[in-house]
Write a protein that holds these residues in place. Structure first.
Motif, mmCIF file in Angstrom:
data_model
loop_
_atom_site.group_PDB
_atom_site.id
_atom_site.type_symbol
_atom_site.label_atom_id
_atom_site.label_comp_id
_atom_site.label_asym_id
_atom_site.label_seq_id
_atom_site.Cartn_x
_atom_site.Cartn_y
_atom_site.Cartn_z
ATOM 1 N N LYS A 41 -53.055 -86.361 -17.619
ATOM 2 C CA LYS A 41 -52.290 -85.536 -18.559
ATOM 3 C C LYS A 41 -52.102 -86.196 -19.930
ATOM 4 O O LYS A 41 -52.053 -85.514 -20.947
ATOM 5 C CB LYS A 41 -50.920 -85.255 -17.940
ATOM 6 N N GLN A 67 -54.800 -76.622 -26.157
ATOM 7 C CA GLN A 67 -55.403 -77.607 -25.245
ATOM 8 C C GLN A 67 -56.479 -76.938 -24.400
ATOM 9 O O GLN A 67 -57.570 -77.488 -24.206
ATOM 10 C CB GLN A 67 -54.330 -78.213 -24.329
ATOM 11 N N ASP A 90 -52.411 -84.163 -23.336
ATOM 12 C CA ASP A 90 -51.243 -84.034 -24.224
ATOM 13 C C ASP A 90 -51.624 -84.182 -25.694
ATOM 14 O O ASP A 90 -51.131 -83.463 -26.554
ATOM 15 C CB ASP A 90 -50.225 -85.150 -23.925
ATOM 16 N N GLU A 114 -50.697 -77.477 -21.135
ATOM 17 C CA GLU A 114 -49.439 -76.782 -21.424
ATOM 18 C C GLU A 114 -49.576 -75.706 -22.488
ATOM 19 O O GLU A 114 -48.666 -74.892 -22.658
ATOM 20 C CB GLU A 114 -48.351 -77.793 -21.824
HETATM 21 MG MG MG Z 1 -48.159 -81.601 -23.995
#
Ligand code: MG
Ligand code: C2E
Ligand code: MG
Ligand code: MG
Length: 284
Positions: free
Chosen positions: A204, A244, A208, A240
């Motif tokens: 992650k 992305q 991010d 999220e």
């Molecule tokens: Mg993020």
């Protein structure tokens, strides 16, 4: 001497308190195993191009009678230290296979879902692990191709000689292996050659920063290309937002999971997600 004594007086109660907390937590965890206080959540893993669900990751929770829901990071380390991860992990594996088999039986005609189960290094130290995996598959009726075992990089880097043999035995059943949190461990890429890995899960922390830091984007694309070169699937963790997602899709990342698609869900919520009737088409 006086200073030492003062320090001792100040230090001791804090130490005792933390020690007692630790003992209490350990007693609670033993009780939790006996009383079946664990639950699973399931997070969808999605094919990024089409956004269809390809599988689920099983994530354990502890429903503590006084403290409420405790996340895995707060009890897995203690469970590993005390060996309690062995019965907890066995329950997780069996329950994850059982639920996945149940969902797949209701999805006749559709591609079967995979289920991914996280395994701790302590579980891999057990000689009976391959037999346990075989038994979880047989008892649930889940085909081996539907089970994915997730391992961390550190486990592969610090492995003992038996570990590789055990992983080969599990692979021989037809189960696939994924490296979790890829890119965060001591980055010895040698294990990609030595271990029978099928899937890379991009941590992650890369996802991010993919839109903000050119270095994160370059590393993520590099990992995806490494996966392609080795014919491994790549799964991006912790997606999220739509930005992305489009960076990852453009980079040809095959699969992903994250709050953008769904949080880890209870089995009831997963039932609804998988089998809710689509709203009837409007007549007018
Ligand atoms: Mg993020
Ligand atoms: P993991 O295997 O890397 O699992 C992914 C974690 O990221 C999960 O946290 C999940 O809820 C979280 N996550 C997923 N998408 C997003 C997102 O978009 N944003 C954010 N902020 N988080 C996201 P969780 O469930 O708290 O699990 C944490 C770790 O605990 C897992 O990391 C895994 O290492 C460990 N764990 C969980 N279940 C088990 C288990 O049954 N056995 C073992 N040994 N470890 C487990
Ligand atoms: Mg995982
Ligand atoms: Mg991870």
């Amino acid at each position: 001497k006086k200073l030492g004594k003062d320090q001792f007086a100040v230090f001791e109660p804090a130490m005792r308190e933390s020690f007692q907390k630790h003992l209490q937590m350990e007693a609670d965890l033993r009780r939790a195993v006996l009383r079946h206080e664990f639950e699973l959540r399931f997070q969808p893993i999605v094919r990024l191009r089409t956004e269809e669900i390809s599988g689920l990751e099983a994530l354990v929770r502890w429903q503590h009678p006084d403290r409420g829901m405790i996340p895995p990071m707060e009890f897995i380390p203690l469970a590993e230290e005390t060996g309690l991860i062995v019965p907890i992990g066995e329950w997780v594996l069996r329950e994850a296979c059982r639920q996945a088999a149940r969902w797949n039986s209701r999805r006749a005609g559709q591609a079967p879902l995979t289920v991914s189960v996280n395994l701790s290094a302590v579980q891999l130290e057990r000689a009976d692990l391959p037999r346990l995996v075989g038994s979880a598959l047989a008892d649930s009726g889940l085909p081996a191709e539907c089970l994915i075992i997730e391992l961390t990089e550190s486990l592969l880097v610090d492995h003992r000689p038996e570990t590789l043999r055990r992983l080969e035995e599990i692979k021989a059943l037809g189960v696939r292996l994924a490296i979790d949190d890829f890119g965060t461990g001591y980055s010895s890429l040698a294990y990609l050659r030595n271990f029978p890995v099928d899937i890379i899960k991009i941590d992650k922390s890369f996802v991010d920063d993919i839109g903000d830091l050119p270095a994160a984007a370059a590393l993520t694309l590099g990992i995806i290309q490494l996966g392609q070169a080795l014919q491994l699937s790549t799964v991006a963790e912790g997606i999220e937002d739509a930005g992305q997602l489009s960076e990852l899709t453009d980079g040809n990342c095959e699969l992903g999971q994250g709050y953008y698609f769904a949080e880890p869900l209870t089995s009831v919520a997963m039932d609804n997600l998988l089998f809710a009737d689509p709203s009837p088409p409007s007549q007018e």
